[in-house]
Enzyme design. Structure first.
Site, short mmCIF file in Angstrom:
data_model
loop_
_atom_site.label_atom_id
_atom_site.label_comp_id
_atom_site.label_asym_id
_atom_site.label_seq_id
_atom_site.Cartn_x
_atom_site.Cartn_y
_atom_site.Cartn_z
N ASP A 1 -0.33 4.41 1.16
CA ASP A 1 -0.72 5.42 2.14
C ASP A 1 -0.09 5.13 3.49
OD1 ASP A 1 -2.28 3.07 2.34
OD2 ASP A 1 -3.94 4.11 3.31
N HIS B 1 0.84 -1.20 0.00
CA HIS B 1 0.00 0.00 0.00
C HIS B 1 0.87 1.24 0.00
CE1 HIS B 1 0.26 0.82 4.41
NE2 HIS B 1 0.09 -0.47 4.60
N ASP C 1 5.70 0.51 7.81
CA ASP C 1 4.34 0.13 7.41
C ASP C 1 3.87 1.07 6.33
OD1 ASP C 1 1.75 -0.65 7.15
OD2 ASP C 1 1.13 -0.09 9.15
N GLU D 1 -5.30 1.73 2.13
CA GLU D 1 -5.26 0.50 2.92
C GLU D 1 -5.53 0.79 4.38
OE1 GLU D 1 -3.67 -2.75 5.41
OE2 GLU D 1 -3.06 -0.66 5.39
N GLU D 2 -5.14 1.98 4.82
CA GLU D 2 -5.17 2.27 6.25
C GLU D 2 -6.55 2.63 6.78
OE1 GLU D 2 -2.91 1.50 8.08
OE2 GLU D 2 -0.95 1.76 7.19
ZN ZN Z 1 0.25 -1.39 6.48
#
Ligand code: ZN
Length: 309
Positions: free
Chosen positions: A83, A81, A113, A147-148
């Site tokens: 974002d 991802h 992340d 995604e977040e």
């Molecule tokens: Zn993540």
């Protein structure tokens, strides 16, 4: 060769961190098109198909594909991802969007992340394509937005509208490459299940009144405080999923510990006694419904996420 691939990965990671694709849960946030553009430019010209989808302005998802030689062979997708979640700058010792390289480590929101993987997957993908690699089944690279926060502007939309573009038999994604275990015997874990999330928003209302005379007042803040306190105090009973036993057996802990972790009557007390809170919190979350009050807003629409799990 490896050094140059590492350098490419670092540069890509730094650029993506600096792009500040912060997803705060609102449709107008994220701005993942910035990172999608960077990745498209990076991948471009390497002789494979790159598509960009932008269901919501500013929120592009990018898909690249190296076609396999055998349409019946299984396909593999590398997915990252683009974002990141918002930052609380006071909690940072370095600029969260500086992407500084310090002692061999890149610093910034998303360095772990998961822009690190999104970047390294892109580098691996381009390297494979440029070196003439032709897999049996398709190799797909997906850099997905949103995604977040629920994926309505990212994977959910892709699954609903562009399913063929992203379908794959296997996916390598978040947390990939994290080694666990002792140095002599490192291993990479495989995720065999994922806990679901049920977002909730609580609205607490009161009756306006004068601050000078709060006696018996109906103050929304006081009510909210009591509600949050009760949620925090609530201790749900453990629930063992069918995969829990194998998870415990793979931990590499002694039999006594295993027995405690597999006994619904003893697990809570055992987790309480763990010296490190990190592993305890993870094991607790695997075996309990958890409630997490995350954000609070007043006087207007509350942020999208008020309660997690
Ligand atoms: Zn993540």
């Amino acid at each position: 060769m490896h050094d140059s691939l590492t350098a490419e990965t670092i540069e890509l990671l730094q650029t993506m961190i600096r792009n500040q694709c912060v997803n705060d849960g609102t449709a107008a946030s994220g701005h993942e098109t910035r990172n999608a553009d960077v990745l498209r430019q990076f991948l471009g010209g390497a002789g494979f198909d790159v598509q960009q989808y932008e269901p919501t302005p500013g929120r592009a998802t990018l898909v690249a594909r190296i076609e396999g030689t055998d349409p019946h062979s299984r396909s593999l997708c590398l997915m990252g991802h683009t974002d990141v979640v918002p930052v609380n700058e006071a909690g940072w010792t370095r600029d969260p969007f500086g992407g500084e390289l310090v002692d061999g480590e890149v610093w910034g929101r998303g360095a772990v992340d998961m822009l690190n993987l999104t970047a390294s997957m892109a580098v691996a993908f381009r390297h494979l394509a440029r070196s003439g690699f032709r897999p049996n089944g398709d190799l797909v690279y997906v850099a997905v937005a949103d995604e977040e926060s629920g994926s309505a502007h990212g994977m959910q939309w892709m699954a609903d509208h562009e399913r063929d573009a992203i379908m794959a038999d296997y996916v390598l994604t978040e947390s990939g490459g994290l080694h666990s275990g002792p140095k002599e015997q490192p291993y990479i874990g495989i995720t065999v299940g994922e806990k679901g999330v049920a977002w909730r928003r609580l609205r607490v209302r009161g009756t306006p009144g004068h601050g000078s005379a709060p006696f018996k007042a109906d103050n929304a803040l006081m009510t909210a405080a009591a509600v949050i306190q009760r949620i925090g105090d609530y201790r749900p009973s453990p629930r063992f999923h069918e995969l829990w036993r194998t998870r415990v057996e793979s931990l590499g802990v002694d039999e006594q510990m295993q027995a405690a972790l597999l006994d619904p009557a003893r697990i809570d007390e055992f987790l309480d006694t763990l010296p490190l809170s990190g592993p305890g919190a993870q094991l607790h979350a695997c075996t309990h419904t958890t409630f997490s009050c995350n954000t609070i807003g007043a006087g207007g629409p509350a942020p999208a996420s008020t309660l997690r799990w």
